[in-house]
Design an enzyme around this catalytic site. Sequence first.
Site, short mmCIF file in Angstrom:
data_model
loop_
_atom_site.label_atom_id
_atom_site.label_comp_id
_atom_site.label_asym_id
_atom_site.label_seq_id
_atom_site.Cartn_x
_atom_site.Cartn_y
_atom_site.Cartn_z
N CYS A 2 0.85 -1.18 0.00
CA CYS A 2 0.00 0.00 0.00
C CYS A 2 0.90 1.24 0.00
O CYS A 2 2.05 1.17 0.38
CB CYS A 2 -0.87 0.02 1.26
SG CYS A 2 -1.80 -1.51 1.46
N ARG A 27 1.93 1.69 -5.90
CA ARG A 27 2.08 0.72 -4.81
C ARG A 27 0.82 -0.10 -4.58
O ARG A 27 0.83 -1.06 -3.81
CB ARG A 27 2.47 1.44 -3.52
CG ARG A 27 3.75 2.23 -3.63
CD ARG A 27 4.08 2.87 -2.31
NE ARG A 27 4.38 1.86 -1.32
CZ ARG A 27 5.56 1.33 -1.13
NH1 ARG A 27 6.58 1.72 -1.86
NH2 ARG A 27 5.76 0.42 -0.21
N TRP A 74 -3.58 -2.05 -1.48
CA TRP A 74 -3.45 -3.31 -2.20
C TRP A 74 -3.88 -4.38 -1.20
O TRP A 74 -3.18 -4.65 -0.23
CB TRP A 74 -1.99 -3.53 -2.64
CG TRP A 74 -1.80 -4.74 -3.48
CD1 TRP A 74 -1.97 -4.84 -4.82
CD2 TRP A 74 -1.39 -6.04 -3.03
NE1 TRP A 74 -1.69 -6.12 -5.23
CE2 TRP A 74 -1.33 -6.88 -4.17
CE3 TRP A 74 -1.05 -6.58 -1.78
CZ2 TRP A 74 -0.96 -8.22 -4.09
CZ3 TRP A 74 -0.68 -7.91 -1.70
CH2 TRP A 74 -0.65 -8.71 -2.86
N ASN A 100 0.64 -0.09 5.99
CA ASN A 100 1.11 -0.98 4.93
C ASN A 100 1.79 -2.15 5.63
O ASN A 100 2.64 -1.94 6.50
CB ASN A 100 2.11 -0.24 4.03
CG ASN A 100 2.83 -1.18 3.10
OD1 ASN A 100 2.27 -2.19 2.65
ND2 ASN A 100 4.09 -0.89 2.79
N GLY A 101 1.42 -3.38 5.27
CA GLY A 101 2.04 -4.55 5.90
C GLY A 101 0.99 -5.53 6.34
O GLY A 101 -0.16 -5.48 5.88
N GLU A 463 10.93 -14.51 -18.95
CA GLU A 463 10.56 -13.10 -18.81
C GLU A 463 9.50 -12.70 -19.83
O GLU A 463 8.56 -11.96 -19.52
CB GLU A 463 11.83 -12.24 -18.94
CG GLU A 463 11.60 -10.75 -18.90
CD GLU A 463 11.03 -10.21 -17.59
OE1 GLU A 463 10.95 -10.96 -16.60
OE2 GLU A 463 10.65 -9.03 -17.57
N LYS A 467 5.87 -11.18 -18.81
CA LYS A 467 5.34 -9.89 -19.30
C LYS A 467 3.95 -10.07 -19.88
O LYS A 467 3.06 -9.27 -19.64
CB LYS A 467 6.26 -9.29 -20.38
CG LYS A 467 7.58 -8.75 -19.91
CD LYS A 467 7.51 -7.42 -19.19
CE LYS A 467 7.39 -7.59 -17.70
NZ LYS A 467 8.59 -7.65 -16.91
N GLU A 470 1.34 -10.68 -17.05
CA GLU A 470 0.98 -9.56 -16.18
C GLU A 470 0.35 -8.39 -16.94
O GLU A 470 -0.49 -7.69 -16.40
CB GLU A 470 2.15 -9.10 -15.32
CG GLU A 470 3.28 -8.42 -16.02
CD GLU A 470 4.35 -7.91 -15.05
OE1 GLU A 470 5.48 -7.72 -15.49
OE2 GLU A 470 4.06 -7.69 -13.86
N HIS A 486 9.52 -33.17 -22.78
CA HIS A 486 9.32 -33.92 -21.54
C HIS A 486 7.94 -33.68 -20.93
O HIS A 486 7.72 -33.99 -19.76
CB HIS A 486 10.42 -33.55 -20.53
CG HIS A 486 11.80 -33.93 -20.99
ND1 HIS A 486 12.20 -35.24 -21.10
CD2 HIS A 486 12.83 -33.18 -21.42
CE1 HIS A 486 13.45 -35.28 -21.55
NE2 HIS A 486 13.86 -34.04 -21.75
N LYS A 581 3.55 -2.33 -7.93
CA LYS A 581 4.92 -2.19 -8.39
C LYS A 581 5.92 -2.72 -7.37
O LYS A 581 6.90 -3.36 -7.71
CB LYS A 581 5.19 -0.71 -8.69
CG LYS A 581 6.59 -0.41 -9.18
CD LYS A 581 6.74 -0.86 -10.61
CE LYS A 581 8.14 -0.66 -11.16
NZ LYS A 581 8.40 -1.55 -12.30
C1 AGP Z 1 7.90 -7.53 -13.10
O1 AGP Z 1 7.32 -7.09 -14.27
C2 AGP Z 1 7.04 -7.62 -11.95
N1 AGP Z 1 6.17 -6.53 -11.78
C3 AGP Z 1 7.64 -8.24 -10.71
O2 AGP Z 1 7.87 -9.56 -11.01
C4 AGP Z 1 8.93 -7.63 -10.10
O3 AGP Z 1 10.00 -7.85 -10.96
C5 AGP Z 1 9.18 -8.29 -8.72
O4 AGP Z 1 8.12 -7.99 -7.88
C6 AGP Z 1 10.48 -7.86 -8.10
O5 AGP Z 1 10.52 -6.51 -7.83
P1 AGP Z 1 11.86 -5.78 -7.45
O6 AGP Z 1 12.78 -5.87 -8.60
O7 AGP Z 1 11.45 -4.37 -7.14
O8 AGP Z 1 12.42 -6.48 -6.25
#
Ligand code: AGP
Length: 586
Positions: A2, A27, A74, A100-101, A463, A467, A470, A486, A581
């Site tokens: 958050c 956030r 969040w 937050n937490g 990766e 992408k 998400e 496999h 994020k």
């Molecule tokens: C990546 O597109 C994601 N949003 C997520 O996997 C991110 O890379 C992960 O949460 C790690 O974040 P950080 O690099 O800030 O530690």
Amino acid sequence: MCGIIGFVGREEAAPILLEGLKRLEYRGYDSAGIVVVDRGALRVVKEVGTVDKLEAAMAGVRLEGLVGLAHTRWATHGGVTRENAHPHLSCDGSVAVIHNGIIENFAELKGALEAKGHVFRSQTDTEVIPHLLEDCLREGMDLATAGVELSSLLKGQFAIVAVSTKFPSSLLAMRRNAPLMIGIGRGENFVASDALAFVDRTNRAIFMDDDTVAVVSNGPEVKVLSSGGQPIKAEVVEVAHELSKPDKENYEHFTIKEIFEQPTTVGRVLDQDAGTLTFFRRELQNAKRVFFIASGTSYHAGMLGRLFLSENMGIYSEVVVASEFRSVEGWFKEGTVVIAISQSGETADVLTAVGSARAQGATVVSLVNRTPSTLERYSDVALKLNAGTEVGVAATKSLTAQVALLYRVSKKDSEEKEIERLQEALDSVLTTEPLVVKVAEAIKASKDVYFLGRGLGYPIALEGALKLKELAYLHAEGLAAGELKHGPLALIERGTPLVLINPVDETYEETLSNGAEVKARGGTIVGVSTQSNRLYDWFIKVPEAPRQLMPVVEMVPLQLLAYHTARLLNADVDKPRNLAKSVTVK
Ligand code: AGP
């Protein structure tokens, strides 16, 4: 995850809080709320949805006062509802709290509070805090003493800011394993989870340590105490100028802007302090064992880092998903070097692993983009990505910077020229965008999309799939090319798209054969390579770059593919659903 901000000053709090909240929205963005201390009463507005929705709900509501709090949520405990949005109030309405937490012992505390007659209005863990604070203040404690008492009662991780009508000119702040900073202005101060929230008004800040409590009013003096109630002399630091208000410029979204920034940002990995770089390399060379620790995209960078260390420095290492660090924790001891990689420097999973490593005597070296950050502070040495603020929830330019920097760490010679060649290649690969839009059109209705790579291409396959998941909410899987036969090959049907990452290196022929296995079963092949092949239904030609840096070049069309597929599907590109994020909860 958050975003929290508190303000105390000599101007109206509400517009300042709202502006700060907009910058913290990365956030979390499922609901938002604000409270202002208005002539001895707390006035609250909360709304489900984005900060824009909150702003609309605030119109016409009297929110006058010089002290207040705001929050963007969040959800962890309790659904996405107005009742569960922060701030949360105590029974008598005299205390408001944003958090937050996660409060791990909330159920036990809630039971005890209910037995004393407290009435709860939400399903959140947070709501125990205002009720507890109300009790402390009713017993006659001042804010600081109440904060110390509260932090002894709460288990879990938290960044908390509270206001009380009993102390209408102050904020109470508390931190344990969740980011919290105090911004020191002229006649006004802030408490926020990120300096981004207040950097337009002050660049002077105190980075709160874990297990500390602070009482903040509008004067220059901030009272900071340890969890035992001892006064602490807090250091005021300057926060980076680059934290200025992020601007989309002429781009439709931050994500596409950040993708297009990569030729520039990747070059900034060259701006490193030579002494820090040398120390970093020496620690690796002298290490008995090396672990990369990271999450998500940063984990994929770590996978490439492992290959670089092996090929360029002759160092064997392991890459561990941060949340799974317990499988190697027994090896965190003197002589071990942990390389922590994180864009935000605030990822709870990474910080927990790093905390364990430090406690057992391991050396922690890190690669981090946001500064100041907790990871930077918890590292023996930290290298900065210098990629600039990354606003899009999907990591793009931070990945390319991480990989380029890891390459730089592992290769002492001629890396400068190679990074320059990489910049040229990135410039050129961005011209694939019109073709990628067509591929996005072709795959957007697919049930599943597969990404295949070998060696240096494998982390990029993972990766690329991440992408697409998400950003476009499409099911995607990244696979080591050799693993296809496999099991996953059973999933291939007529028309299933397969993105084949196929650099012309020692893996080329084998990867091509794996593509052929898919083609033979009706799959549609999207080849990403420097060299065309009849196998490919779509061919995205990428330019040449130094062999180990090819993954960075190949990644760009995959970022574009995810972005454009998401756009075609009308997904919220900069703020994908359910994500945030900076993942500051475990
Ligand atoms: C990546 O597109 C994601 N949003 C997520 O996997 C991110 O890379 C992960 O949460 C790690 O974040 P950080 O690099 O800030 O530690």
